[in-house]
Scaffold this motif. Structure first.
Motif, PDB file in Angstrom:
ATOM      1  N   ASN A 187      -4.802 -23.767 -11.096  1.00 51.88           N
ATOM      2  CA  ASN A 187      -3.465 -23.169 -11.092  1.00 51.88           C
ATOM      3  C   ASN A 187      -2.528 -24.028 -11.935  1.00 51.88           C
ATOM      4  O   ASN A 187      -2.554 -25.253 -11.889  1.00 51.88           O
ATOM      5  CB  ASN A 187      -2.928 -22.982  -9.676  1.00 51.88           C
ATOM      6  CG  ASN A 187      -2.882 -24.266  -8.880  1.00 51.88           C
ATOM      7  OD1 ASN A 187      -3.579 -25.229  -9.181  1.00 51.88           O
ATOM      8  ND2 ASN A 187      -2.063 -24.284  -7.843  1.00 51.88           N
TER       9      ASN A 187
ATOM     10  N   THR B 151       4.439 -22.596 -13.248  1.00 54.92           N
ATOM     11  CA  THR B 151       5.106 -21.380 -13.693  1.00 54.92           C
ATOM     12  C   THR B 151       6.607 -21.603 -13.647  1.00 54.92           C
ATOM     13  O   THR B 151       7.090 -22.645 -13.192  1.00 54.92           O
ATOM     14  CB  THR B 151       4.749 -20.205 -12.769  1.00 54.92           C
ATOM     15  OG1 THR B 151       5.257 -20.471 -11.447  1.00 54.92           O
ATOM     16  CG2 THR B 151       3.237 -19.994 -12.695  1.00 54.92           C
ATOM     17  N   GLU B 152       7.360 -20.626 -14.087  1.00 50.41           N
ATOM     18  CA  GLU B 152       8.823 -20.740 -14.028  1.00 50.41           C
ATOM     19  C   GLU B 152       9.289 -20.858 -12.582  1.00 50.41           C
ATOM     20  O   GLU B 152      10.214 -21.606 -12.276  1.00 50.41           O
ATOM     21  CB  GLU B 152       9.455 -19.524 -14.687  1.00 50.41           C
ATOM     22  CG  GLU B 152      10.979 -19.597 -14.747  1.00 50.41           C
ATOM     23  CD  GLU B 152      11.582 -18.413 -15.483  1.00 50.41           C
ATOM     24  OE1 GLU B 152      12.820 -18.286 -15.460  1.00 50.41           O
ATOM     25  OE2 GLU B 152      10.830 -17.628 -16.088  1.00 50.41           O
TER      26      GLU B 152
END
Length: 881
Positions: free
Chosen positions: A578, A581-582
């Motif tokens: 993973n 992200t934003e």
């Protein structure tokens, strides 16, 4: 005789330190003194602060003292009959694969052996796995791919013979302090020896390093592929060793060239300075005696096996294995993780390092003379709890571990246990985050109360010895397992003493073993309890030719593969599964602290082990912190949940990274369980979870009121939105906070001790509220609340709980939190002797101290276990440059 001295082994990490316990039976009570065993080859008398304080954890406070079924106390026979009948009924209805055991690297080898024998050889399922899956199964798989066996090739002695030690993904100074101290002693004696630390964080271990490579998370395989290319390009290969003792080199080198590229490319993708990487490669090129010591930073990854093999590839390519001062050395986390590997505690292994091939299956069943045998690997830890959650597994027995805290996706694991038709937990403590959701709990004996063996990280088998009696109804784990097996109708479990189990296990390692299997423990024919009690530490294999054991493996260049050659593995580096992200831009890393152990079941009983770090926290880089201040509470969260912890603003982590320690549970804080934020992504070969990498975010928790409560006994602090419990020597301390101001009068009523006299201070305009209660002239409780984390020191107030009577001036100072002219020692740096930061800084300046040795002479700090030496070095650098 009122005193006796007993040799045993430390119950904490995989270093496996020997101890001498002096037991005093006078006054009708037991008191113990703990010191290192100067003859033990793991530590030669040294102990870390956790080991030194082990004698402070032997009281029965909080112990599980009776079997329980659905919260009701029952006698032993009722508990055993219930567990046996329920397991038997579930197996009869659904088959053997509908039950499972989840065991622990803190079990003794004898416990492990009996559990594995029952599940695989009598129930007939391989659904037994261990919390060691979480810490070293990738190292196991890497060794097996390369060597054909789970064989650690090195001895601790190799660390002292090496000219270059590379510590990869290992905060050795805190996780394995005595190994660190051994390295530090050699570094002091031979300053030309080089030490390199490869770790995303600047940890305490970096204090010893000639070079720290703050690698981007997950990029270790790429770095080692680049090293393999560099070794080949300068002709630093041992071609004779490659030709005569290995296979697969050309494919491995070709893949390394394809994936690594040139030095600039490796440096850029690893987030490293080019010159630093080039220096590391050059040192490896130039240094024949190189040991690579690696731990959880390598293993706890979705590509942990490949990382391990990338490291091993470089040792095979240079022939740096099987020789003094060389080798790829995986160091384990738990005291008997190695023992569990040996007896088959992993779901994908049979007993005695045998696999699920037809010959081994037949051999194991014939040795046990068992009615059935597991014929295929069982479910590994993450899959086991997933199957429990889904109803595929109906019943589970959890032994000596706390998966509701330590497993990834920990809330899912708790739900799985709650959904089980039968959840049995054996533990020494009554209240853990796992026992509270069990149907049946069985009281287990623990360190100091049991006899058995453990195997440490360099294959040395040592004895743990009983030196005291446990609670009346508690029993060793092997006893509970054997009794359940008998009541399920199985023969083969008629053990009266652990020496009988050890003898049987040792015989299994030798059974039809012509030298084709690495693990052998050859015992004399007349081995009995006296020989068991007299056991001295020795590393396996223990053979007729080497009755003293074998410190170093592969000295003859022969391996345990079908060809007898070690295998190179072609490695395709992979990033963590993973990515930020934003919404969740931060990489969350988890790990150990210096003075705590796992989920604090034992260390949480020793007050001095809270003095260094008392609360759960998150390390945040200053660039990411914004206007967040040290000590404020923050919410760390992702789509799996949230925790609330203190902010530690520090450049020991890099921008974009967070670090949270793994230890805190809901027995010690209101919302600290970091592993519920970790996704259950695993290595496809080993099944080991990626506990070192979760994506997350953080924000202020929004506390409007901070405070602390000190009390002579534990109290209910549920009125606070945040709390953390910290043991003191004569008191319990709670750090507390709320998002809204508390009703102070209601708090006073709730917290007032019986017969207490109240002293209070109120300043509503400033948001300051303080209260103290005295009972019979002694301090009973004290509460401070304010608008920020900047509160008076707890040190002076804590010391007042030892006072038999408080004089007038002292009483008047209680609500100030400090007597006039009293010195605040500051945060504790040296746990062994209680030496605080302010005391150290003052001594440095007043006494013109310029070295750690001088600090030790002046204050004793750093002169016992040495765990605080890296911090002392940092303080010196900060104060005098």
């Amino acid at each position: 005789m009122t005193t006796e001295t007993i040799k045993t082994t430390c119950p904490y990490c995989g270093v496996g330190c020997g101890m001498e316990i002096t037991v005093d039976h006078r006054l009708g009570e037991i008191a113990v003194a703990v010191q290192g065993d100067k003859q033990h080859p793991a530590n030669y008398g040294r102990l870390c602060v956790k080991g030194s304080s082990a004698g402070e954890t032997i009281d029965f406070y909080g112990r599980l003292t009776t079997p329980m079924i659905n919260g009701q106390a029952v006698d032993i026979d009722t508990a055993l009959d219930h567990v046996a009948e329920r397991f038997r009924a579930i197996i009869e209805e659904h088959g053997p694969d509908c039950v499972a055991f989840y065991v622990s690297g803190q079990l003794l080898t004898e416990d492990y052996y009996v559990a594995n024998k029952l599940m695989k050889g009598y129930i007939g399922s391989a659904n037994i796995d261990t919390n060691s899956r979480l810490c070293m199964s990738s190292a196991v798989a890497g060794y097996k791919r390369a060597f054909g066996s789970d064989t650690v090739p090195c001895s601790y002695e190799d660390l002292e013979l090496a000219d270059l030690i590379v510590l990869v993904g290992s905060n050795t100074a805190w996780a394995h302090p005595i190994v660190y101290q051994r390295i530090a002693a050699v570094k002091k004696a031979r300053p030309e020896m080089k030490v390199v630390v490869i770790d995303p964080r600047r940890t305490a271990t970096c204090d010893l390093a000639d070079l720290h490579l703050p690698i981007a998370p997950g990029m270790d395989a790429l770095l080692y592929n680049g090293l393999l290319v560099a070794l080949a390009d300068v002709g630093k290969l041992d071609q004779a060793f490659i030709d005569n003792h290995t296979e697969g080199f050309d494919a491995a080198l070709a893949k390394a060239r394809e994936t690594a590229g040139d030095l600039d490319s490796v440096a850029q993708r690893c987030g490293l300075e080019r010159n630093a990487l080039a220096q590391f490669y050059q040192w490896v090129i130039d240094t024949d005696r190189t040991v690579t010591l690696y731990s959880q930073g390598i293993n706890q990854s979705t590509s942990g096996v490949d990382k391990s093999n990338a490291i091993i590839n470089t040792h095979l390519a240079t022939g740096r294995i099987g020789k003094p001062g060389t080798g790829p050395f995986s160091i384990t986390g738990q005291p008997n993780a190695m023992g569990g590997r040996e007896v088959g505690g992993l779901a994908n292994m049979l007993a005695a390092h045998m696999d699920f091939d037809e010959a081994s299956i037949d051999r194991v069943q014939r040795f046990w003379n068992s009615p059935t045998i597991a014929r295929a690997p069982g479910k590994k830890a993450v899959d086991m709890f997933r199957a429990l959650h889904d109803g595929e597994i109906k019943a589970i027995w959890i032994m000596n571990t706390n998966p509701v805290d330590s497993m990834p996706d920990a809330d899912f694991v708790r739900e799985a246990i709650e959904k089980a038709e039968l959840a049995v937990v054996s533990d020494c403590m009554a209240s853990t985050d796992t026992t509270v959701v069990a149907d049946v709990v069985l009281p287990a004996l623990t360190w100091g109360e049991i006899d058995g063996v453990v195997t440490n990280s360099d294959r040395t088998i040592s004895r743990q010895r009983k030196f005291m009696e446990g609670p009346e109804l508690a029993r060793p784990d092997w006893w509970w397992i054997s009794q359940v097996a008998r009541r399920m109708g199985f023969d083969g479990f008629d053990y009266d003493h652990p020496w009988q189990i050890f003898r049987e296990y040792a015989a299994q390692t030798c059974f039809e073993n012509d030298g084709s299997r690495d693990l052998m423990i050859h015992l004399p024919e007349d081995f009995d309890q006296d020989a068991y009690d007299a056991w001295i530490p020795k590393p396996w294999p223990i053979t007729p030719e080497r009755p003293e054991g074998t410190p170093r493996m592969f000295t003859n260049g022969r391996f345990f593969t079908p060809s007898g050659r070690a295998r190179f593995i072609a490695i395709e580096p992979r990033a963590p599964q993973n990515q930020p992200t934003e919404q969740y831009p931060f990489r969350l890393n988890t790990g150990r602290l210096r003075d705590q152990w796992h989920t604090m079941t034992r260390t949480g009983k020793a007050a001095r082990l809270f003095s260094h770090r008392g609360e759960p926290f998150v390390s945040i880089h200053p660039n990411d912190a914004g206007d967040l201040k040290n000590g404020e509470l923050v919410r760390v969260f992702n789509d799996r949940g949230e925790i609330v912890v203190r902010a530690e603003i520090t450049d020991t982590v890099r921008p974009g990274q967070l670090f949270v320690p793994m230890h805190w549970t809901e027995q010690f804080a209101s919302n600290p369980r970091v592993d519920k934020l970790v996704p259950p992504y695993t290595d496809p070969i080993s099944g080991q979870p990626e506990l070192k990498h979760a994506v997350s975010n953080f924000e202020r928790w929004g506390a409007r009121q901070y405070g602390f409560l000190l009390s002579r006994e534990e109290v209910d602090v549920s009125a606070f939105g945040y709390w953390a419990k910290i043991l003191g020597k004569h008191f319990v301390r709670y750090e507390v906070a709320n998002r809204e101001e508390t009703d102070f009068d209601a708090l006073l009523e709730q917290l007032a001790p019986e017969g207490g006299t109240l002293i209070e201070l109120r300043d509503p305009a400033a948001g300051i509220w303080r209260a103290a209660w005295l009972v019979d002239g002694r301090l009973s409780r004290v509460l401070f609340l304010g608008p920020s984390p900047d509160l008076p020191t707890r040190q002076w107030l804590g010391e007042r709980f030892a006072d038999l009577e408080l004089e007038g001036a002292t009483r008047r100072s209680l609500l100030a939190g400090q007597a006039s002219g009293a010195k605040d020692v500051g945060p504790i740096i040296c746990t062994c002797f209680g030496v605080g930061l302010n005391t150290i800084v003052e001594a440095i300046h007043e006494q013109k101290l310029t070295s750690v040795e001088e600090i030790g002479k002046a204050l004793r700090a750093g002169t016992n276990c040495g765990s605080c030496i890296p911090e002392l070095t940092e303080i010196l650098a900060r104060e005098i440059g």
